[in-house]
Write a protein that holds these residues in place. Structure first.
Motif, PDB file in Angstrom:
ATOM      1  N   HIS A 168      13.305  13.054   3.482  1.00 30.90           N
ATOM      2  CA  HIS A 168      12.555  12.354   2.428  1.00 30.90           C
ATOM      3  C   HIS A 168      11.223  13.023   2.112  1.00 30.90           C
ATOM      4  N   ILE A 169      10.738  13.852   3.027  1.00 33.70           N
ATOM      5  CA  ILE A 169       9.432  14.502   2.818  1.00 33.70           C
ATOM      6  C   ILE A 169       9.675  15.964   2.400  1.00 33.70           C
ATOM      7  N   PRO A 170       8.631  16.694   2.000  1.00 35.34           N
ATOM      8  CA  PRO A 170       8.874  18.073   1.571  1.00 35.34           C
ATOM      9  C   PRO A 170       9.337  18.961   2.726  1.00 35.34           C
ATOM     10  N   PHE A 198      17.746  17.671   0.338  1.00 34.42           N
ATOM     11  CA  PHE A 198      16.300  17.670   0.123  1.00 34.42           C
ATOM     12  C   PHE A 198      15.980  16.931  -1.171  1.00 34.42           C
ATOM     13  N   GLN A 199      14.679  16.691  -1.385  1.00 31.78           N
ATOM     14  CA  GLN A 199      14.267  16.001  -2.606  1.00 31.78           C
ATOM     15  C   GLN A 199      14.360  16.908  -3.834  1.00 31.78           C
ATOM     16  N   THR A 200      13.906  18.147  -3.694  1.00 34.63           N
ATOM     17  CA  THR A 200      13.814  19.019  -4.873  1.00 34.63           C
ATOM     18  C   THR A 200      14.358  20.418  -4.592  1.00 34.63           C
ATOM     19  N   THR A 285      -2.242  12.374   2.846  1.00 33.93           N
ATOM     20  CA  THR A 285      -1.462  13.161   1.875  1.00 33.93           C
ATOM     21  C   THR A 285      -1.584  12.598   0.461  1.00 33.93           C
ATOM     22  N   LYS A 286      -2.048  11.359   0.348  1.00 30.19           N
ATOM     23  CA  LYS A 286      -2.014  10.700  -0.971  1.00 30.19           C
ATOM     24  C   LYS A 286      -3.215  11.059  -1.859  1.00 30.19           C
ATOM     25  N   GLY A 287      -4.229  11.727  -1.296  1.00 28.28           N
ATOM     26  CA  GLY A 287      -5.332  12.244  -2.116  1.00 28.28           C
ATOM     27  C   GLY A 287      -6.241  11.180  -2.704  1.00 28.28           C
ATOM     28  N   GLN A 313      -7.737   0.489  -7.265  1.00 33.61           N
ATOM     29  CA  GLN A 313      -7.002   1.158  -6.193  1.00 33.61           C
ATOM     30  C   GLN A 313      -6.446   0.131  -5.212  1.00 33.61           C
ATOM     31  N   VAL A 314      -5.107   0.113  -5.093  1.00 34.83           N
ATOM     32  CA  VAL A 314      -4.458  -0.715  -4.067  1.00 34.83           C
ATOM     33  C   VAL A 314      -4.150   0.213  -2.898  1.00 34.83           C
ATOM     34  N   LEU A 315      -4.665  -0.118  -1.736  1.00 38.43           N
ATOM     35  CA  LEU A 315      -4.434   0.710  -0.555  1.00 38.43           C
ATOM     36  C   LEU A 315      -3.705  -0.146   0.479  1.00 38.43           C
ATOM     37  N   TYR A 355      -7.553  -3.634  -0.142  1.00 37.43           N
ATOM     38  CA  TYR A 355      -6.978  -3.054   1.071  1.00 37.43           C
ATOM     39  C   TYR A 355      -6.006  -4.062   1.672  1.00 37.43           C
ATOM     40  N   ARG A 356      -4.825  -4.128   1.116  1.00 35.31           N
ATOM     41  CA  ARG A 356      -3.786  -5.037   1.610  1.00 35.31           C
ATOM     42  C   ARG A 356      -2.495  -4.715   0.879  1.00 35.31           C
ATOM     43  N   SER A 357      -1.409  -5.320   1.358  1.00 32.89           N
ATOM     44  CA  SER A 357      -0.134  -5.118   0.689  1.00 32.89           C
ATOM     45  C   SER A 357       0.060  -6.241  -0.326  1.00 32.89           C
ATOM     46  N   LEU A 358       0.445  -5.905  -1.538  1.00 36.26           N
ATOM     47  CA  LEU A 358       0.684  -6.930  -2.550  1.00 36.26           C
ATOM     48  C   LEU A 358       2.128  -7.398  -2.459  1.00 36.26           C
ATOM     49  N   SER A 359       2.396  -8.613  -2.959  1.00 36.29           N
ATOM     50  CA  SER A 359       3.793  -9.046  -3.050  1.00 36.29           C
ATOM     51  C   SER A 359       4.440  -8.191  -4.143  1.00 36.29           C
ATOM     52  N   TYR A 366       0.651  -5.592 -11.727  1.00 40.91           N
ATOM     53  CA  TYR A 366      -0.362  -4.535 -11.862  1.00 40.91           C
ATOM     54  C   TYR A 366       0.205  -3.331 -12.613  1.00 40.91           C
ATOM     55  N   TYR A 367       1.447  -2.958 -12.265  1.00 40.43           N
ATOM     56  CA  TYR A 367       2.083  -1.841 -12.981  1.00 40.43           C
ATOM     57  C   TYR A 367       2.120  -2.165 -14.478  1.00 40.43           C
ATOM     58  N   ARG A 368       2.511  -3.387 -14.792  1.00 42.20           N
ATOM     59  CA  ARG A 368       2.669  -3.761 -16.203  1.00 42.20           C
ATOM     60  C   ARG A 368       1.309  -3.783 -16.922  1.00 42.20           C
ATOM     61  N   ARG A 379       0.317  16.270  -1.621  1.00 45.00           N
ATOM     62  CA  ARG A 379       1.699  16.738  -1.418  1.00 45.00           C
ATOM     63  C   ARG A 379       2.532  15.482  -1.185  1.00 45.00           C
ATOM     64  N   ASP A 380       3.715  15.435  -1.775  1.00 44.09           N
ATOM     65  CA  ASP A 380       4.571  14.256  -1.621  1.00 44.09           C
ATOM     66  C   ASP A 380       6.026  14.678  -1.819  1.00 44.09           C
ATOM     67  N   GLY A 381       6.922  14.124  -0.981  1.00 48.58           N
ATOM     68  CA  GLY A 381       8.331  14.472  -1.109  1.00 48.58           C
ATOM     69  C   GLY A 381       8.815  14.162  -2.519  1.00 48.58           C
ATOM     70  N   MET A 382       8.659  12.911  -2.948  1.00 49.81           N
ATOM     71  CA  MET A 382       9.024  12.519  -4.304  1.00 49.81           C
ATOM     72  C   MET A 382       7.859  11.759  -4.924  1.00 49.81           C
ATOM     73  N   ASN A 383       7.605  10.557  -4.471  1.00 52.77           N
ATOM     74  CA  ASN A 383       6.631   9.553  -4.910  1.00 52.77           C
ATOM     75  C   ASN A 383       7.296   8.547  -5.829  1.00 52.77           C
ATOM     76  N   LEU A 384       7.585   7.411  -5.252  1.00 55.50           N
ATOM     77  CA  LEU A 384       8.284   6.362  -5.990  1.00 55.50           C
ATOM     78  C   LEU A 384       7.350   5.525  -6.852  1.00 55.50           C
ATOM     79  N   VAL A 385       6.059   5.493  -6.490  1.00 53.78           N
ATOM     80  CA  VAL A 385       5.100   4.710  -7.280  1.00 53.78           C
ATOM     81  C   VAL A 385       5.100   5.208  -8.733  1.00 53.78           C
ATOM     82  N   ALA A 386       5.155   6.530  -8.912  1.00 48.46           N
ATOM     83  CA  ALA A 386       5.155   7.106 -10.270  1.00 48.46           C
ATOM     84  C   ALA A 386       6.332   6.553 -11.071  1.00 48.46           C
TER      85      ALA A 386
HETATM   86  C1  GDG Z   1       8.391   8.599   1.610  1.00 43.78           C
HETATM   87  C2  GDG Z   1       7.940   9.951   1.047  1.00 43.78           C
HETATM   88  C3  GDG Z   1       9.382   9.561  -0.958  1.00 43.78           C
HETATM   89  C4  GDG Z   1       3.230   0.399  -2.154  1.00 43.78           C
HETATM   90  N1  GDG Z   1       2.268  -0.532  -2.177  1.00 43.78           N
HETATM   91  C5  GDG Z   1       2.871  -1.732  -2.111  1.00 43.78           C
HETATM   92  C6  GDG Z   1       4.247  -1.515  -2.067  1.00 43.78           C
HETATM   93  N2  GDG Z   1       4.447  -0.193  -2.090  1.00 43.78           N
HETATM   94  C7  GDG Z   1       5.759   0.464  -2.083  1.00 43.78           C
HETATM   95  C8  GDG Z   1       5.993   1.102  -3.433  1.00 43.78           C
HETATM   96  C9  GDG Z   1       6.964   2.239  -3.100  1.00 43.78           C
HETATM   97  C10 GDG Z   1       6.656   2.545  -1.637  1.00 43.78           C
HETATM   98  O1  GDG Z   1       5.800   1.518  -1.147  1.00 43.78           O
HETATM   99  C11 GDG Z   1       5.926   3.871  -1.469  1.00 43.78           C
HETATM  100  O2  GDG Z   1       6.832   4.901  -1.700  1.00 43.78           O
HETATM  101  P1  GDG Z   1       6.376   6.400  -1.971  1.00 43.78           P
HETATM  102  O3  GDG Z   1       7.529   7.193  -2.424  1.00 43.78           O
HETATM  103  O4  GDG Z   1       5.293   6.391  -2.997  1.00 43.78           O
HETATM  104  O5  GDG Z   1       5.741   6.943  -0.615  1.00 43.78           O
HETATM  105  P2  GDG Z   1       6.129   6.977   0.999  1.00 43.78           P
HETATM  106  O6  GDG Z   1       5.996   5.640   1.601  1.00 43.78           O
HETATM  107  O7  GDG Z   1       5.224   8.016   1.558  1.00 43.78           O
HETATM  108  O8  GDG Z   1       7.669   7.446   1.109  1.00 43.78           O
HETATM  109  C12 GDG Z   1       7.972   9.924  -0.469  1.00 43.78           C
HETATM  110  C13 GDG Z   1       9.890   8.316  -0.261  1.00 43.78           C
HETATM  111  O9  GDG Z   1       9.784   8.419   1.160  1.00 43.78           O
HETATM  112  C14 GDG Z   1      11.354   8.033  -0.611  1.00 43.78           C
HETATM  113  O10 GDG Z   1      12.176   9.118  -0.316  1.00 43.78           O
HETATM  114  O11 GDG Z   1       9.313   9.323  -2.355  1.00 43.78           O
HETATM  115  O12 GDG Z   1       7.598  11.184  -0.994  1.00 43.78           O
HETATM  116  O13 GDG Z   1       6.622  10.268   1.525  1.00 43.78           O
HETATM  117  O14 GDG Z   1       8.286   1.818  -3.224  1.00 43.78           O
HETATM  118  O15 GDG Z   1       6.516   0.123  -4.293  1.00 43.78           O
HETATM  119  N3  GDG Z   1       5.143  -2.524  -2.029  1.00 43.78           N
HETATM  120  C15 GDG Z   1       4.644  -3.795  -2.042  1.00 43.78           C
HETATM  121  N4  GDG Z   1       3.306  -4.066  -2.045  1.00 43.78           N
HETATM  122  C16 GDG Z   1       2.391  -3.074  -2.084  1.00 43.78           C
HETATM  123  O16 GDG Z   1       1.179  -3.336  -2.098  1.00 43.78           O
HETATM  124  N5  GDG Z   1       5.510  -4.818  -2.034  1.00 43.78           N
END
Ligand code: GDG
Length: 504
Positions: A168-170, A198-200, A285-287, A313-315, A355-359, A366-368, A379-386
């Motif tokens: 899942h990572i690079p 691999f991712q890419t 890694t998230k910069g 910023q949600v962390l 600084y907490r996890s959102l539902s 927030y995305y909307r 650096r990120d394997g993919m990044n699902l947030v995008a």
């Molecule tokens: C690894 C690789 C690769 C985030 N904040 C909240 C929340 N999230 C969820 C997002 C997303 C996930 O966490 C983060 O996924 P990412 O892909 O951005 O990053 P990693 O955790 O580092 O994942 C990465 C991935 O594996 C899959 O192969 O893309 O490159 O590093 O889904 O939605 N979810 C909730 N509240 C939050 O505040 N509920």
């Protein structure tokens, strides 16, 4: 061979065991994309998921998981780890060696031999669990950097299974991978799988280049996302399959009236301002510090943006006991304080910080609500947030700033504003540019990204990997978007010897 069942192996089980207020264990199911996609396949084919339960094991845990398995429709089998194993295998080798090195942070690596030995031992434990809970006709799919050695142990133990491994990572470039003291052992272990995913394209290329350096007889053949590799009289396949999201689920949720209302509340507070969003796990890694510097630079260099942009910023807390992560959190909070201290005015606070996890609903709201998303990992394997941000952008007026160093950049390069996260002036300039971008341009870009994310979703990813794994073929699985990597990295020609014309 008739492959009937799927056995998934990952570091953690897709359900966590937690103690409730009375001190009794209970099972909390996971809700991530991987579980959502895997669950129906596991249910339909019949299957098992093997992973660490978060505890040392025991009869009570087995009972709890057994009753959960009945409901889920597939089996969960735990691997128990002692505190020492968790320390050396998980915090040590996985997170202080492989994670930093594979993300190009070699100076952060702690190459303790003890970590390595425990990593190999714990991988054996996982392999023993696979041997115990799977049969000869099962397809065993092993996930991620914690478990690179499981296939090697299966061979050592004489356990014949068809196996696939997905990283899942690079995968780092040769010059960086060279620093790994146990480099040839890791490559040898990866070559024991029937399919390595691999991712890419770039990750697969790095992997093959490393193989060729250490094993000069290695040959790679094929024209598509999957190539066949021969070495020492044997063969295996290596491919790239960019992971996706459950697009429909995110898009549907973003349209819910409750989410719409929440998004309006978020927006109303700053109606005449553009909201720029960042969502990340606390990780170097998230910069995030570089991103805050870019926001500061944007307000400094373009004073007309002062009072007009809000950066949220949600962390999400992660690895909170590790000193390095504590220091990172402090650095981020110092920067937030500095920027707000300098630029706040009555009714205007430029940086909002959570600084907490959102539902899931809050996150989607927030995305909307966000006019722009700053997704700038170093650096990120993919990044699902995008991808999730785009899936939730109902009005198609959102702008995605995306790091060139995220795996997702290869797929989304035609719609996102690609940025170098280290170039804070460049990112600031991009923010300024996006502030004035017209709606037509924004819509066009967002539509392109949404089309790709919808088409290459998490179900496509799963199908592609399993079809490549089951068939052992090189091309008979859903096609991938072809992206010109050479143009993407402005490198002229990509240097490589495998013959590959469809790149991502
Ligand atoms: C690894 C690789 C690769 C985030 N904040 C909240 C929340 N999230 C969820 C997002 C997303 C996930 O966490 C983060 O996924 P990412 O892909 O951005 O990053 P990693 O955790 O580092 O994942 C990465 C991935 O594996 C899959 O192969 O893309 O490159 O590093 O889904 O939605 N979810 C909730 N509240 C939050 O505040 N509920």
């Amino acid at each position: 061979m008739d492959l009937t069942r799927l056995v998934v192996v990952s570091n953690r089980l897709p359900a966590a065991l937690k103690k409730d207020e009375q001190g009794d264990w209970k099972v909390v199911p996971g809700a991530g994309g991987l579980v959502t996609a895997m669950a129906p396949v596991l249910r339909d084919r019949g299957g098992t998921w093997i992973g660490w339960s978060g505890t040392a094991g025991g009869a009570e845990v087995m009972d709890l998981l057994a009753s959960f398995s009945k409901e889920a429709g597939y089996e969960l089998k735990p691997v128990g780890l002692t505190a020492e194993e968790v320390n050396d295998f998980y915090f040590g080798f996985s997170n202080e060696v492989v994670w930093p090195l594979f993300h190009d942070f070699q100076s952060r690596c702690n190459f303790k031999p003890r970590y390595w030995h425990r990593y190999v031992d714990v991988n054996r434990k996982f392999a023993e669990a696979v041997a115990k809970w799977s049969g000869e006709n099962d397809y065993v799919w092993i996930h991620d950097y914690h478990l690179m050695h499981v296939g090697w142990w299966l061979k050592e133990m004489g356990v014949t299974r068809r196996t696939g491994f997905y990283l899942h990572i690079p995968f780092p470039p040769v010059d960086i991978f060279l620093k790994m003291p146990w480099r040839t052992k890791i490559l040898q272990a990866l070559m024991e799988y029937d399919l390595v995913g691999f991712q890419t394209y770039r990750d697969r290329r790095n992997f093959i280049q490393c193989l060729k350096l250490f094993f000069p007889d290695v040959k790679a053949k094929g024209r598509g996302p999957v190539v066949r590799i021969t070495h020492d009289g044997g063969t295996f396949n290596a491919g790239y399959f960019s992971i996706g999201i459950d697009y429909k689920q995110f898009n549907d949720m973003a349209r819910r009236p409750s989410v719409k209302k929440l998004a309006q509340t978020i927006k109303e507070a700053d109606d005449d301002r553009m909201i720029i969003l960042g969502v990340d796990r606390l990780d170097y890694t998230k910069g995030v510090p570089q991103r805050l510097e870019a926001v500061r630079t944007a307000i400094e260099n373009y004073p007309e943006l002062h009072g007009k942009i809000i950066f949220t910023q949600v962390l999400v807390p992660s690895r909170e006991k590790v000193p390095e992560y504590v220091a990172l959190k402090e650095e981020i909070e110092r920067l937030v304080g500095e920027i707000n201290g300098k630029f706040s005015q009555p009714g205007y606070t430029p940086v909002q910080y959570m600084y907490r996890s959102l539902s899931r609903e809050e996150l989607v709201a927030y995305y909307r609500a966000a006019d722009m998303a700053l997704v700038t990992p170093l650096r990120d394997g993919m990044n699902l947030v995008a991808k999730e941000y785009c899936a939730c952008n109902i009005n198609r007026k959102g702008v995605l700033f995306l790091s060139e160093f995220a795996g997702a950049a290869a797929q989304l390069q035609n719609g996102a504003l690609l940025v170098n996260p280290y170039d804070v002036e460049g990112v600031a300039k991009a923010i300024h540019h996006a502030y004035y971008m017209d709606d037509k341009d924004k819509r066009l870009r967002m539509r392109k990204m949404q089309d790709i994310i919808r088409k290459y979703d998490i179900f496509w990813w799963l199908d592609s990997f399993l079809q490549a794994g089951f068939s052992r073929g090189l091309g008979d699985f859903p096609p991938q978007e072809s992206v010109d990597y050479a143009a993407f990295f402005e490198m002229g020609e990509v240097e490589e010897s495998e013959d590959d014309s469809s790149r991502m």
